[in-house]
Design an enzyme around this catalytic site. Structure first.
Site, PDB file in Angstrom:
ATOM      1  CB  SER A  46       7.888  -4.115   0.295  1.00 35.02           C
ATOM      2  OG  SER A  46       6.747  -3.483   0.851  1.00 35.02           O
ATOM      3  CG  HIS A  47       7.646  -0.868   4.124  1.00 37.95           C
ATOM      4  ND1 HIS A  47       6.620  -0.948   3.227  1.00 37.95           N
ATOM      5  CD2 HIS A  47       8.296   0.288   3.845  1.00 37.95           C
ATOM      6  CE1 HIS A  47       6.626   0.123   2.447  1.00 37.95           C
ATOM      7  NE2 HIS A  47       7.630   0.887   2.797  1.00 37.95           N
ATOM      8  CD  GLU A 187       3.416  -4.902  -6.587  1.00 40.00           C
ATOM      9  OE1 GLU A 187       3.047  -5.614  -7.541  1.00 40.00           O
ATOM     10  OE2 GLU A 187       3.511  -5.329  -5.415  1.00 40.00           O
TER      11      GLU A 187
END
Lengths: 342, 342
Positions: A46-47, A187
């Site tokens: 996610s990063h 999420e």
């Protein structure tokens, strides 16, 4: 699934080219590429390269300055300030970090304030620059309103990450970095995409009622972790890393952007502590005593934060960073698109 | 139930006499009495006159020095240190606080380290000294092992309180102060005394299995609030306010005392921040912007931390502090007992 392996440096160069082609100065593009490559290297999908698209969308929306020139202000006291000039935070952090390190070693404790930046990264890349320099560190920032305070019914607080690091001479540092919401917003997006209900306690709908429907949650608000205690910590982050540093709170950041579909604009607060200075004249070695505590945690079978990340890093250093064909195709497309626009 | 009302000053004098009669110097007795009276004034029964007996037991056990003379060490940097000389923490804090305030205003950020003290108070009395001086503040300390790290099975961490305050010019400050365990140990004691089962998620037994039996919980370990996130914050407190400041971690504090039936001996870390310095040159008034955020929290019906305490304080200032006959009888007995011993 077909995959391609990149060395860390090759992936960095590829990501940097995307940003250079999109019009960022090298001063902006290189630090952004470093942070994104570090995310991918550590298995934080996610990063990682996933973030490139969001950075470019924010750029196209005119909400981040591609040629920003961060400026350092330092009066010799405990507060070092970098005005990011409307650019991405990593260039501002890289300018301020060496001064923060020097000042924390001189005074024992010091703070780096970053103002006026687009912040999209995790906080651990910043924390680890400081632990690598032998300092303990704490970092925090607002984001944009998506979390209701405990007992409330509407988005006001951000997911407000809170991070901490402790340097360990013979081991990776002790590092945590987490959203003060129950979960990261991503999420909930993933549950929506998968058509799966949320666990109880993650979110409320627009009326403030508990919901397990991802759509209703995204329209409503997420909840803080740890009920009123997490809510209080999230509020502390708004106060210290928003109001106190003269930068946007999550509510103000959302008003400024008008959307949560691009990256938030606000400030950041980073504190650094010199264990040598804090333990001066006291019995025992702070690093050895910290190791004893950390060993006792691991010794009961509890997992340390960031261990999965450090394991992924080790594998990436050894084997390269593995991307799917789809990810490679996306990066290739973004690289070319930026070059054509430019 | 018969009750007696005391003015704040009268109760303070009564509590101070107990400690003076028990052999404490005025330098130790007066600050301890101030903190205990403030707890009772604010309706914090667990930090009010209830604490007197624990202080005296710790004194009789020889684990706190009645004539301790705290000593300040200040090298002009950002870390001010007070060695409590084995005494109670309030005298040490009162010695260091004015220097901390001055230094935070000069440097923007500063830290007060208290070493070698018996700590029994809440952290908000210290936080509010700093918010009264116009500073934001953070405080933390270990206690003694009674909490298992998330994913672990044995007491290692303490209940490790974490507190924060933000000054509000026209209102009581924003203050939180909580244990990083799900609940304070006293809550489990109260369930045991009442013969009531614990809610799920509070504790594990000696095998590390979840339990709702208060006896099993007291023999086993409590759990941190907020699962792995609260566990990480509690670990941070051990590292910063234990290892880093060269003082006991909760594990070491328990080993030193050999029991949790008297008050813990360790250190404390207090950070102070000058909002004026942190916001210098930035648009907007940090206090007004903070008030807007806090008003928005209250505006959705969420409760601020410490509001119940401030309401109790207001009533105490107006009507006096009301104690039950049993509490008064206890204080009378302790006052006489100390005088006879002395």
């Amino acid at each position: 699934m077909p995959q391609t392996s990149f060395s860390i440096d090759t992936l960095h160069q590829k990501v940097a080219r995307i940003f250079l082609n999109a019009g960022l100065s090298p001063q902006q593009a290189q630090p952004v590429a470093r942070v994104i490559t570090a995310g991918e290297r550590d298995g934080c999908k996610s990063h990682g390269v996933y973030r490139v698209d969001g950075c470019l969308r924010t750029l196209r929306a005119g909400k981040v300055q591609p040629l920003a020139q961060p400026a350092l202000a330092d009066d010799g006291g405990g507060v070092i300030r970098v005005d990011a000039d409307g650019g991405f935070s990593p260039a501002a952090f890289e300018l301020g970090a060496p001064v923060l390190v020097e000042r924390a070693k001189t005074l024992g404790v010091a703070a780096l304030v970053i103002n006026n930046c687009t912040h999209f990264s995790a906080l651990w890349p910043e924390i680890e620059v400081l632990t690598d320099a032998g300092l303990a560190a704490m970092a925090m920032c607002p984001s944009y309103s998506s979390v209701a305070p405990s007992g409330g019914n509407a988005a006001l607080l951000g997911t407000n990450p809170f991070a901490f690091g402790w340097p360990r001479p013979d081991n990776p540092p002790y590092v945590f970095d987490f959203a003060t919401s129950v979960v990261a917003r991503g999420e909930i997006e993933l549950h929506r995409q998968a058509g799966k209900p949320l666990p109880e306690g993650w979110a409320v709908d627009v009326e403030g009622n508990p919901t397990t429907d991802p759509e209703a949650a995204l329209a409503g608000a997420m909840l803080p972790f740890g009920a009123h205690k997490g809510s209080a910590i999230s509020t502390m982050i708004e106060l210290l890393a928003g109001a106190m540093i003269g930068d946007l709170t999550s509510d103000e950041a959302l008003a400024y952007l008008g959307t949560t579909s691009i990256l938030p604009h606000h400030g950041e607060l980073i504190l650094a502590f010199s264990p040598e200075r804090f333990s001066a004249g006291r019995p025992g070695d702070p690093f050895a005593r910290a190791d004893a505590l950390i060993d006792a945690i691991v010794g009961q079978g509890a997992r340390l934060p960031s261990q999965r990340r450090f394991a992924a890093r080790k594998a990436s250093v050894r084997d390269g960073i593995v991307l799917s064909e789809a990810e490679v195709a996306l990066l290739d497309r973004l690289e070319t698109a930026g070059a054509q626009d430019g």
